[in-house]
Scaffold this active site. Structure first.
Site, PDB file in Angstrom:
ATOM      1  N   ASN A   1     -17.624 -15.572   2.990  1.00  0.00           N
ATOM      2  CA  ASN A   1     -17.661 -16.354   4.144  1.00  0.00           C
ATOM      3  C   ASN A   1     -18.843 -16.131   4.778  1.00  0.00           C
ATOM      4  O   ASN A   1     -18.546 -16.103   6.359  1.00  0.00           O
ATOM      5  CB  ASN A   1     -16.414 -15.990   5.026  1.00  0.00           C
ATOM      6  CG  ASN A   1     -16.081 -17.352   5.872  1.00  0.00           C
ATOM      7  OD1 ASN A   1     -16.419 -18.409   5.632  1.00  0.00           O
ATOM      8  ND2 ASN A   1     -15.375 -17.036   7.019  1.00  0.00           N
TER       9      ASN A   1
ATOM     10  N   SER B   1      -4.919  -8.437  14.740  1.00  0.00           N
ATOM     11  CA  SER B   1      -4.738  -9.734  15.242  1.00  0.00           C
ATOM     12  C   SER B   1      -3.840 -10.010  16.163  1.00  0.00           C
ATOM     13  O   SER B   1      -2.705  -9.259  15.813  1.00  0.00           O
ATOM     14  CB  SER B   1      -5.067 -10.591  14.239  1.00  0.00           C
ATOM     15  OG  SER B   1      -4.421 -11.979  14.659  1.00  0.00           O
TER      16      SER B   1
ATOM     17  N   LYS C   1      -2.035  -8.617   8.210  1.00  0.00           N
ATOM     18  CA  LYS C   1      -2.339  -7.946   9.331  1.00  0.00           C
ATOM     19  C   LYS C   1      -1.365  -6.870   9.954  1.00  0.00           C
ATOM     20  O   LYS C   1      -1.575  -5.731  10.121  1.00  0.00           O
ATOM     21  CB  LYS C   1      -2.601  -8.805  10.797  1.00  0.00           C
ATOM     22  CG  LYS C   1      -4.205  -9.401  10.470  1.00  0.00           C
ATOM     23  CD  LYS C   1      -5.459  -8.682  10.136  1.00  0.00           C
ATOM     24  CE  LYS C   1      -6.627  -9.279   9.879  1.00  0.00           C
ATOM     25  NZ  LYS C   1      -7.646  -8.459   9.571  1.00  0.00           N
TER      26      LYS C   1
ATOM     27  N   TYR D   1      -1.499 -14.769   6.256  1.00  0.00           N
ATOM     28  CA  TYR D   1      -2.624 -14.265   6.999  1.00  0.00           C
ATOM     29  C   TYR D   1      -1.883 -13.024   8.112  1.00  0.00           C
ATOM     30  O   TYR D   1      -2.433 -12.020   8.115  1.00  0.00           O
ATOM     31  CB  TYR D   1      -3.460 -15.141   7.773  1.00  0.00           C
ATOM     32  CG  TYR D   1      -4.353 -14.576   8.417  1.00  0.00           C
ATOM     33  CD1 TYR D   1      -5.623 -13.811   8.224  1.00  0.00           C
ATOM     34  CD2 TYR D   1      -4.039 -14.433   9.991  1.00  0.00           C
ATOM     35  CE1 TYR D   1      -6.548 -12.927   9.069  1.00  0.00           C
ATOM     36  CE2 TYR D   1      -5.037 -13.803  10.887  1.00  0.00           C
ATOM     37  CZ  TYR D   1      -6.139 -13.176  10.425  1.00  0.00           C
ATOM     38  OH  TYR D   1      -7.048 -12.277  11.277  1.00  0.00           O
TER      39      TYR D   1
ATOM     40  N   PHE E   1     -13.918  -4.893   9.177  1.00  0.00           N
ATOM     41  CA  PHE E   1     -13.799  -6.205   9.567  1.00  0.00           C
ATOM     42  C   PHE E   1     -13.557  -7.206   8.181  1.00  0.00           C
ATOM     43  O   PHE E   1     -12.846  -8.007   8.410  1.00  0.00           O
ATOM     44  CB  PHE E   1     -15.179  -6.829   9.931  1.00  0.00           C
ATOM     45  CG  PHE E   1     -15.463  -6.447  11.264  1.00  0.00           C
ATOM     46  CD1 PHE E   1     -14.888  -6.645  12.497  1.00  0.00           C
ATOM     47  CD2 PHE E   1     -16.495  -5.355  11.213  1.00  0.00           C
ATOM     48  CE1 PHE E   1     -15.316  -6.181  13.648  1.00  0.00           C
ATOM     49  CE2 PHE E   1     -16.880  -5.058  12.664  1.00  0.00           C
ATOM     50  CZ  PHE E   1     -16.130  -5.211  13.687  1.00  0.00           C
TER      51      PHE E   1
HETATM   52  P1  NAD Z   1     -15.748 -13.625   8.974  1.00  0.00           P
HETATM   53  O1  NAD Z   1     -15.038 -14.379   7.794  1.00  0.00           O
HETATM   54  O2  NAD Z   1     -16.717 -14.291   9.640  1.00  0.00           O
HETATM   55  O3  NAD Z   1     -15.997 -12.041   8.687  1.00  0.00           O
HETATM   56  C1  NAD Z   1     -15.507 -11.344   7.477  1.00  0.00           C
HETATM   57  C2  NAD Z   1     -16.470 -10.995   6.339  1.00  0.00           C
HETATM   58  O4  NAD Z   1     -15.860 -10.133   5.130  1.00  0.00           O
HETATM   59  C3  NAD Z   1     -17.308 -12.216   5.853  1.00  0.00           C
HETATM   60  O5  NAD Z   1     -18.686 -12.071   6.040  1.00  0.00           O
HETATM   61  C4  NAD Z   1     -16.631 -11.884   4.464  1.00  0.00           C
HETATM   62  O6  NAD Z   1     -17.875 -12.507   3.458  1.00  0.00           O
HETATM   63  C5  NAD Z   1     -16.170 -10.623   4.108  1.00  0.00           C
HETATM   64  N1  NAD Z   1     -15.628 -10.321   3.008  1.00  0.00           N
HETATM   65  C6  NAD Z   1     -14.171 -11.002   2.970  1.00  0.00           C
HETATM   66  N2  NAD Z   1     -13.604 -10.306   1.813  1.00  0.00           N
HETATM   67  C7  NAD Z   1     -14.510  -9.470   1.284  1.00  0.00           C
HETATM   68  C8  NAD Z   1     -14.349  -8.451   0.219  1.00  0.00           C
HETATM   69  N3  NAD Z   1     -13.530  -8.432  -0.502  1.00  0.00           N
HETATM   70  N4  NAD Z   1     -15.533  -7.643   0.063  1.00  0.00           N
HETATM   71  C9  NAD Z   1     -16.693  -7.514   0.941  1.00  0.00           C
HETATM   72  N5  NAD Z   1     -16.731  -8.376   2.125  1.00  0.00           N
HETATM   73  C10 NAD Z   1     -15.440  -9.352   2.121  1.00  0.00           C
HETATM   74  O7  NAD Z   1     -14.438 -13.145   9.969  1.00  0.00           O
HETATM   75  P2  NAD Z   1     -14.473 -12.562  11.517  1.00  0.00           P
HETATM   76  O8  NAD Z   1     -14.217 -13.869  12.288  1.00  0.00           O
HETATM   77  O9  NAD Z   1     -15.756 -11.892  11.422  1.00  0.00           O
HETATM   78  O10 NAD Z   1     -13.217 -11.563  11.429  1.00  0.00           O
HETATM   79  C11 NAD Z   1     -13.368 -10.390  10.996  1.00  0.00           C
HETATM   80  C12 NAD Z   1     -12.040  -9.499  11.138  1.00  0.00           C
HETATM   81  O11 NAD Z   1     -11.628  -9.727  12.420  1.00  0.00           O
HETATM   82  C13 NAD Z   1     -11.271 -10.042  10.173  1.00  0.00           C
HETATM   83  O12 NAD Z   1     -10.534  -9.006   9.492  1.00  0.00           O
HETATM   84  C14 NAD Z   1     -10.416 -10.906  10.675  1.00  0.00           C
HETATM   85  O13 NAD Z   1      -9.047 -11.206   9.893  1.00  0.00           O
HETATM   86  C15 NAD Z   1     -10.077 -10.673  12.011  1.00  0.00           C
HETATM   87  N6  NAD Z   1      -9.984 -11.201  13.234  1.00  0.00           N
HETATM   88  C16 NAD Z   1     -10.576 -12.418  13.367  1.00  0.00           C
HETATM   89  C17 NAD Z   1     -10.306 -13.134  14.402  1.00  0.00           C
HETATM   90  C18 NAD Z   1     -10.953 -14.457  14.524  1.00  0.00           C
HETATM   91  O14 NAD Z   1     -10.433 -15.479  15.265  1.00  0.00           O
HETATM   92  N7  NAD Z   1     -12.392 -14.822  14.316  1.00  0.00           N
HETATM   93  C19 NAD Z   1      -9.218 -13.063  15.101  1.00  0.00           C
HETATM   94  C20 NAD Z   1      -8.433 -11.830  14.836  1.00  0.00           C
HETATM   95  C21 NAD Z   1      -8.765 -10.914  13.906  1.00  0.00           C
HETATM   96  C1  WQD Z   2      -5.981 -22.537  19.468  1.00  0.00           C
HETATM   97  C2  WQD Z   2      -5.127 -23.509  20.221  1.00  0.00           C
HETATM   98  C3  WQD Z   2      -3.850 -25.263  18.534  1.00  0.00           C
HETATM   99  C4  WQD Z   2      -7.277 -27.177  16.833  1.00  0.00           C
HETATM  100  C5  WQD Z   2      -5.540 -18.284  15.141  1.00  0.00           C
HETATM  101  C6  WQD Z   2      -5.234 -17.496  14.283  1.00  0.00           C
HETATM  102  C7  WQD Z   2      -5.088 -15.809  15.164  1.00  0.00           C
HETATM  103  C8  WQD Z   2      -6.416 -15.604  15.148  1.00  0.00           C
HETATM  104  C9  WQD Z   2      -7.028 -16.813  16.060  1.00  0.00           C
HETATM  105  C10 WQD Z   2      -7.158 -14.589  13.442  1.00  0.00           C
HETATM  106  C11 WQD Z   2      -3.730 -23.834  19.486  1.00  0.00           C
HETATM  107  C12 WQD Z   2      -4.863 -25.784  19.433  1.00  0.00           C
HETATM  108  C13 WQD Z   2      -6.656 -26.123  17.553  1.00  0.00           C
HETATM  109  C14 WQD Z   2      -7.032 -28.488  17.082  1.00  0.00           C
HETATM  110  C15 WQD Z   2      -5.383 -28.011  18.973  1.00  0.00           C
HETATM  111  N1  WQD Z   2      -7.339 -15.374  14.164  1.00  0.00           N
HETATM  112  N2  WQD Z   2      -5.795 -26.645  18.526  1.00  0.00           N
HETATM  113  N3  WQD Z   2      -6.480 -28.823  18.164  1.00  0.00           N
HETATM  114  O1  WQD Z   2      -3.908 -20.661  16.323  1.00  0.00           O
HETATM  115  O2  WQD Z   2      -4.256 -19.406  18.310  1.00  0.00           O
HETATM  116  O3  WQD Z   2      -5.098 -18.607  16.257  1.00  0.00           O
HETATM  117  O4  WQD Z   2      -6.996 -18.008  15.334  1.00  0.00           O
HETATM  118  O5  WQD Z   2      -6.590 -13.441  13.432  1.00  0.00           O
HETATM  119  O6  WQD Z   2      -4.452 -15.237  14.021  1.00  0.00           O
HETATM  120  O7  WQD Z   2      -3.519 -17.913  14.052  1.00  0.00           O
HETATM  121  O8  WQD Z   2      -6.105 -20.573  17.175  1.00  0.00           O
HETATM  122  O9  WQD Z   2      -8.090 -21.988  17.342  1.00  0.00           O
HETATM  123  O10 WQD Z   2      -6.551 -22.617  15.555  1.00  0.00           O
HETATM  124  O11 WQD Z   2      -5.919 -22.694  17.911  1.00  0.00           O
HETATM  125  O12 WQD Z   2      -5.023 -28.553  19.586  1.00  0.00           O
HETATM  126  O13 WQD Z   2      -7.768 -29.279  16.526  1.00  0.00           O
HETATM  127  O14 WQD Z   2      -5.637 -24.831  19.963  1.00  0.00           O
HETATM  128  O15 WQD Z   2      -2.610 -25.773  18.792  1.00  0.00           O
HETATM  129  O16 WQD Z   2      -2.911 -23.940  20.439  1.00  0.00           O
HETATM  130  P1  WQD Z   2      -4.974 -19.813  17.068  1.00  0.00           P
HETATM  131  P2  WQD Z   2      -6.578 -21.914  16.971  1.00  0.00           P
END
Ligand code: NAD
Ligand code: WQD
Length: 338
Positions: free
Chosen positions: A36, A125, A154, A150, A81
């Protein structure tokens, strides 16, 4: 210190590498298999910092290739990550998510033991809290019912680390529970990858403003909140990145009797979907085409963080405003089209 950042080409990983370089860490390794992200993100990191991490294309679910990396590189700490992160995709292909998100962690833990890597920081998360009964949530709030596979991965990741630390007392681990990371680097060079169709609010807003999408639907306006839409704790990705540097410092204070810890990373402020839409319109000067729609299945009504623990223990506080989050997200969207 030699730091391995897994998923270092990804959204939060790339911002964290920049922060590590800026805070004086010099030997940074990245592992990514570009599921990704793009390898070219390292060039952007170099443009911003003048430095490049030593990067490796490895699938962390493959134990032998992961071991091969640790055989030749002495690592002191891992920031993990790498994971798949789309909630709806995890519902559709749960086995892919369970496999990727747990095997990557398990393989790293095996390598930590075999190659004596003492520290790991894990991306967790706020989704571990499910639909919480009490607000704001703090680190003692129990895990809720996971709303998606998902979120389960976590919860599992944290449980795996906690159990690992119980019996491996010379190792330390920290789980960081991110709330809703948004925004991008102020240069406009790096940000979140939108090559898969995003489901999250901010990319959908910026794509609507850029006319890549026709409209945005507000998922639910009959919630028990002031304006009826859901409330979340949006936090700038750079604040999240900075917290990892603080967590690396704090890791040194952990010891054999206290070798596992957990922190929330949010701003402590809740903002509704409609407030986000209106703030974005003001900041960008663009009118958004939005409609009021039904609730989205699995959505939590309101969640925001109690940050007291990260503030007092990690000496970290989120410092960037909602305006900076939305401005940088809009700049990133525009730079992708340029
Ligand atoms: P991202 O997808 O941009 O980054 C994740 C990276 O991991 C990517 O570059 C992907 O290519 C790499 N990857 C996935 N599986 C792999 C594997 N098997 N081997 C090697 N590389 C692999 O996502 P992000 O938003 O940077 O998220 C980073 C971390 O934070 C993740 O663990 C995600 O679950 C967590 N997180 C993200 C959010 C968010 O909203 N972005 C919120 C809470 C937690
Ligand atoms: C935010 C708010 C939607 C799209 C997710 C994961 C969480 C974390 C962050 C990784 C919500 C509303 C959204 C749209 C909308 N990721 N919405 N119209 O659901 O809080 O969290 O991402 O760990 O684990 O669950 O984030 O950005 O999808 O939504 O009204 O087209 O926006 O209903 O209230 P969410 P989100």
């Amino acid at each position: 210190m030699n730091i391995l950042v897994t998923g270092g080409a990804g959204y939060i990983g790339s911002h964290t590498i920049i922060e590590l370089f800026e805070q004086g860490y010099t030997r940074i390794f990245s592992i990514d298999n570009y599921l990704n992200s793009k390898e070219s993100n390292y060039e952007k990191i170099e443009k911003i910092t003048g430095k490049t991490p030593e990067y490796n294309n490895i699938d962390l679910t493959d134990l032998e290739s992961t071991r091969a990396f640790f055989k030749v590189n002495k690592i002191d700490a891992i920031i993990h990550f790498a994971a798949l992160k789309s909630v709806p995709e995890s519902v559709e292909n749960s086995e892919v998510y369970y496999r990727n998100n747990t095997l990557t962690l398990l393989n790293l833990l095996s390598c930590m033991k075999e190659f004596d890597v003492k520290h790991i920081i894990f991306s967790s998360s706020c989704s571990v809290y499910g639909n919480p009964d009490q607000l704001p949530v703090n680190e003692s709030t129990p895990f809720g019912v996971a709303e998606s596979p998902y979120a389960s991965t976590k919860q599992m990741g944290e449980t795996i680390l906690k159990d690992f630390c119980k019996t491996n007392v010379n190792f330390t681990a920290i789980s960081l529970r991110y709330f809703n990371p948004v925004g991008a680097h102020s240069s406009g060079l790096i940000g979140e990858n939108f090559s898969r169709r995003p489901n999250n609010l901010i990319p959908i807003i910026t794509q609507t403003a850029a006319k890549i999408r026709e409209k945005i639907t507000v998922f639910g306006t009959d919630y028990n909140t002031d304006d009826g839409s859901c409330i979340r704790d949006y936090i700038h990705v750079i604040d999240i990145a900075k917290a990892h540097v603080k967590a690396l410092d704090y890791q040194k204070q952990l010891n054999t009797t206290n070798n596992y810890d957990v922190f929330n990373l949010g701003t402590g402020r809740g903002t509704s979907v409609l407030e986000i839409i209106h703030s974005f319109e003001e900041i960008s000067g663009k009118k958004l085409n939005y409609t009021l729609g039904d609730r989205r299945a699995g959505d939590v009504e309101t969640i925001y963080s109690d940050n007291a623990k990260a503030s007092s223990t990690l000496k970290w506080n989120a410092s960037l405003s909602l305006e900076e989050m939305l401005k940088s997200a809009w700049k990133w969207q525009q730079s992708m089209e340029a």
